[in-house]
Design a protein around this motif. Sequence first.
Motif, PDB file in Angstrom:
ATOM      1  N   LYS A   1      35.303  45.050  88.720  1.00  0.00           N
ATOM      2  CA  LYS A   1      34.400  44.850  87.588  1.00  0.00           C
ATOM      3  C   LYS A   1      35.244  44.591  86.353  1.00  0.00           C
ATOM      4  O   LYS A   1      35.983  45.465  85.916  1.00  0.00           O
ATOM      5  N   ASN A   2      35.170  43.367  85.839  1.00  0.00           N
ATOM      6  CA  ASN A   2      35.964  42.967  84.662  1.00  0.00           C
ATOM      7  C   ASN A   2      37.455  43.205  84.880  1.00  0.00           C
ATOM      8  O   ASN A   2      38.174  43.646  83.973  1.00  0.00           O
ATOM      9  N   GLY A   3      37.913  42.963  86.095  1.00  0.00           N
ATOM     10  CA  GLY A   3      39.335  43.111  86.402  1.00  0.00           C
ATOM     11  C   GLY A   3      39.760  44.533  86.725  1.00  0.00           C
ATOM     12  O   GLY A   3      40.951  44.792  86.932  1.00  0.00           O
ATOM     13  N   PHE A   4      38.826  45.479  86.787  1.00  0.00           N
ATOM     14  CA  PHE A   4      39.149  46.873  87.088  1.00  0.00           C
ATOM     15  C   PHE A   4      38.504  47.275  88.406  1.00  0.00           C
ATOM     16  O   PHE A   4      37.479  46.713  88.818  1.00  0.00           O
ATOM     17  N   LEU A   5      39.103  48.277  89.045  1.00  0.00           N
ATOM     18  CA  LEU A   5      38.532  48.826  90.275  1.00  0.00           C
ATOM     19  C   LEU A   5      37.441  49.834  89.923  1.00  0.00           C
ATOM     20  O   LEU A   5      37.630  50.687  89.052  1.00  0.00           O
ATOM     21  N   ASP A   6      36.349  49.784  90.640  1.00  0.00           N
ATOM     22  CA  ASP A   6      35.279  50.764  90.485  1.00  0.00           C
ATOM     23  C   ASP A   6      35.505  51.850  91.545  1.00  0.00           C
ATOM     24  O   ASP A   6      34.927  51.813  92.635  1.00  0.00           O
ATOM     25  N   ILE A   7      36.373  52.794  91.222  1.00  0.00           N
ATOM     26  CA  ILE A   7      36.741  53.829  92.180  1.00  0.00           C
ATOM     27  C   ILE A   7      35.539  54.691  92.553  1.00  0.00           C
ATOM     28  O   ILE A   7      35.366  55.071  93.714  1.00  0.00           O
ATOM     29  N   GLN A   8      34.691  54.996  91.578  1.00  0.00           N
ATOM     30  CA  GLN A   8      33.507  55.810  91.860  1.00  0.00           C
ATOM     31  C   GLN A   8      32.667  55.158  92.955  1.00  0.00           C
ATOM     32  O   GLN A   8      32.216  55.825  93.893  1.00  0.00           O
ATOM     33  N   LYS A   9      32.468  53.883  92.856  1.00  0.00           N
ATOM     34  CA  LYS A   9      31.650  53.184  93.841  1.00  0.00           C
ATOM     35  C   LYS A   9      32.338  53.168  95.209  1.00  0.00           C
ATOM     36  O   LYS A   9      31.673  53.286  96.245  1.00  0.00           O
ATOM     37  N   ILE A  10      33.664  53.024  95.205  1.00  0.00           N
ATOM     38  CA  ILE A  10      34.415  53.062  96.470  1.00  0.00           C
ATOM     39  C   ILE A  10      34.193  54.399  97.173  1.00  0.00           C
ATOM     40  O   ILE A  10      33.914  54.456  98.382  1.00  0.00           O
ATOM     41  N   LEU A  11      34.293  55.494  96.415  1.00  0.00           N
ATOM     42  CA  LEU A  11      34.106  56.817  96.998  1.00  0.00           C
ATOM     43  C   LEU A  11      32.683  57.001  97.519  1.00  0.00           C
ATOM     44  O   LEU A  11      32.471  57.562  98.607  1.00  0.00           O
ATOM     45  N   GLU A  12      31.715  56.531  96.776  1.00  0.00           N
ATOM     46  CA  GLU A  12      30.319  56.691  97.186  1.00  0.00           C
ATOM     47  C   GLU A  12      30.024  55.895  98.458  1.00  0.00           C
ATOM     48  O   GLU A  12      29.351  56.402  99.371  1.00  0.00           O
ATOM     49  N   LYS A  13      30.511  54.662  98.528  1.00  0.00           N
ATOM     50  CA  LYS A  13      30.290  53.841  99.726  1.00  0.00           C
ATOM     51  C   LYS A  13      31.015  54.438 100.928  1.00  0.00           C
ATOM     52  O   LYS A  13      30.497  54.440 102.051  1.00  0.00           O
ATOM     53  N   PHE A  14      32.234  54.952 100.690  1.00  0.00           N
ATOM     54  CA  PHE A  14      32.959  55.585 101.792  1.00  0.00           C
ATOM     55  C   PHE A  14      32.171  56.765 102.347  1.00  0.00           C
ATOM     56  O   PHE A  14      32.066  56.947 103.570  1.00  0.00           O
ATOM     57  N   ALA A  15      31.615  57.598 101.455  1.00  0.00           N
ATOM     58  CA  ALA A  15      30.861  58.785 101.882  1.00  0.00           C
ATOM     59  C   ALA A  15      29.693  58.384 102.778  1.00  0.00           C
ATOM     60  O   ALA A  15      29.414  59.035 103.792  1.00  0.00           O
ATOM     61  N   ILE A  16      29.010  57.305 102.419  1.00  0.00           N
ATOM     62  CA  ILE A  16      27.878  56.829 103.236  1.00  0.00           C
ATOM     63  C   ILE A  16      28.367  56.396 104.619  1.00  0.00           C
ATOM     64  O   ILE A  16      27.813  56.802 105.653  1.00  0.00           O
ATOM     65  N   HIS A  17      29.431  55.581 104.647  1.00  0.00           N
ATOM     66  CA  HIS A  17      29.951  55.100 105.932  1.00  0.00           C
ATOM     67  C   HIS A  17      30.477  56.254 106.781  1.00  0.00           C
ATOM     68  O   HIS A  17      30.287  56.270 108.005  1.00  0.00           O
ATOM     69  N   PHE A  18      31.134  57.220 106.143  1.00  0.00           N
ATOM     70  CA  PHE A  18      31.706  58.324 106.902  1.00  0.00           C
ATOM     71  C   PHE A  18      30.593  59.159 107.545  1.00  0.00           C
ATOM     72  O   PHE A  18      30.684  59.536 108.718  1.00  0.00           O
ATOM     73  N   ARG A  19      29.539  59.444 106.781  1.00  0.00           N
ATOM     74  CA  ARG A  19      28.427  60.219 107.339  1.00  0.00           C
ATOM     75  C   ARG A  19      27.749  59.459 108.464  1.00  0.00           C
ATOM     76  O   ARG A  19      27.379  60.039 109.487  1.00  0.00           O
ATOM     77  N   ASP A  20      27.614  58.142 108.306  1.00  0.00           N
ATOM     78  CA  ASP A  20      26.950  57.338 109.342  1.00  0.00           C
ATOM     79  C   ASP A  20      27.757  57.310 110.637  1.00  0.00           C
ATOM     80  O   ASP A  20      27.184  57.326 111.734  1.00  0.00           O
ATOM     81  N   ASN A  21      29.080  57.251 110.510  1.00  0.00           N
ATOM     82  CA  ASN A  21      29.925  57.067 111.692  1.00  0.00           C
ATOM     83  C   ASN A  21      30.472  58.367 112.270  1.00  0.00           C
ATOM     84  O   ASN A  21      30.699  58.457 113.481  1.00  0.00           O
TER      85      ASN A  21
END
Length: 522
Positions: free
Chosen positions: A386-406
Amino acid sequence: MKKFSDMRQFNTTGTCFPQIHYMVDISRQVNDAVKMVKNNKYFCINRGRQFGKTTTLNILQKTLAKEGYIVFSLSFEGLGDKEFESLESVCNKFMNLVKEQIQDDNVENISENLKSKFENFQPINDIAILKSIVKKICSENPNIVVIIDEVDQASNHESFIKFLGFFRDLYLKRIQTPTFQSLILAGVYNIKNLKLKMRPDDEHQYNSPWNIASSFETDMSLHTDGIAKMLSDYKVDHNLEFDENHISQKIYDWTSGYPYFVSRICELIDTKNLGWNDNGINEAVKYILSDSNDVLLEDFSKKLDDFPDLKQTLKMILFEGYQIMYNPDEKYIKLGFLFNILKKEGNNIAVFNRILETRLYNLFFIENKFEQLFNEGIKDKNQFTKNGFLDIQKILEKFAIHFRDNYGDRDEKFIEKEGRKFFMLYLRPIINGASNYYIEAETRDYTRTDIIIDYQSKQYIVEIKIWNGEEYNRKGEIQLSEYLDYYHLTEGYMLSFCFNKNKIPGAKTIEFGDKILHEVIV
């Protein structure tokens, strides 16, 4: 017209020469070797590939020559099986190498009389002839030093073992029988214990007769003050301004003073105009880590295929936070130290430097590329900038969803062992090619790991931890806050694996003093 000294370059291939290359002063290492020579020691210099052995030997030869010694500096590089098919062939090759050094005018302080003796020697068909030659020349010239580099080329051959035995016998009888002042062997493997040199599939292992040799224990890694002095010379030559002390520390942080990596970072910054600043160092490291043609890193990878116990140990250290005690009698630990893959850190072993550690992570991730979370990271990677920066919060949130699913139905022990590994598997394709990351080694244990991400000149700190109650969580917040102070950051991130049945997964943001901490609970 430029002076010759103004044209120096950083060098990562072959021997370094002070008059044409930027070099860290290694007089400390050389002076220690000179002392051993003066004390009539026979010794081995064993270090990993491209750790400065040959450069050290070259300067040692010149230093000894200035003090009046006759130095024959030989190398077994490029020799094949033919030269080692018998003890006699080894003796003849040894004498021929000595003769070549004389003919090439590479031996100082040697008299015309001694030159003629070597030029006229006859082929050796009996070890007694070599003994007679050595005895004769050393009785007339007691200050003769022999250096043999790249002895690994010979150490699989029984004939070479016998050759060492011959010099061992002369050394033990040196009071009665004149012999060389010093004999120095250099290579990766420890000639005092040749059983380690044998290939894993080789049934024949020979005991070395070279137990009379002393160990060269001097630290050959490059220290920050030496790196800073080299960079100061570079600044003067190129009329530049930068903080060489700061840059030398940052280079050391990545390399732990491994000579090749120090020179490689400097070479890349210089030739690719990356800038003598933190970002320039990060870009150089990124280049090294992505370079498929880096011979040294490729060699490290092959070593892991040859020695699976060493590979498994590295995985336990990196992914599971194991604290493995240093034990010099463990074969795989010995090998890790010989190759400079491992180092001693307190009473435990650790990966030698941050560059190698990160390359190992990347290698192990590729081996797990069929894991679902790695593939999820590939699919999601375009969502997080986002505007040349990493959205770390979103990375963590998406990881949590994938981890719980798998993996949400897995037990606590599985998550303790694999949780951080799966987050890093997910993260790796997201930042691939665009940034560096590394683990703060002192935080890597069963309960906590801090990942530092360098992305587009901005740093992010992610703390991964196992939830062990509110009090422990509070300590984690304090520790993360302290790390943010160290990196001059005000925003940090936490990924918590929680086994509390009443846990409420999801994300929250808290203010901690002047810091903002974002936490995602899995």
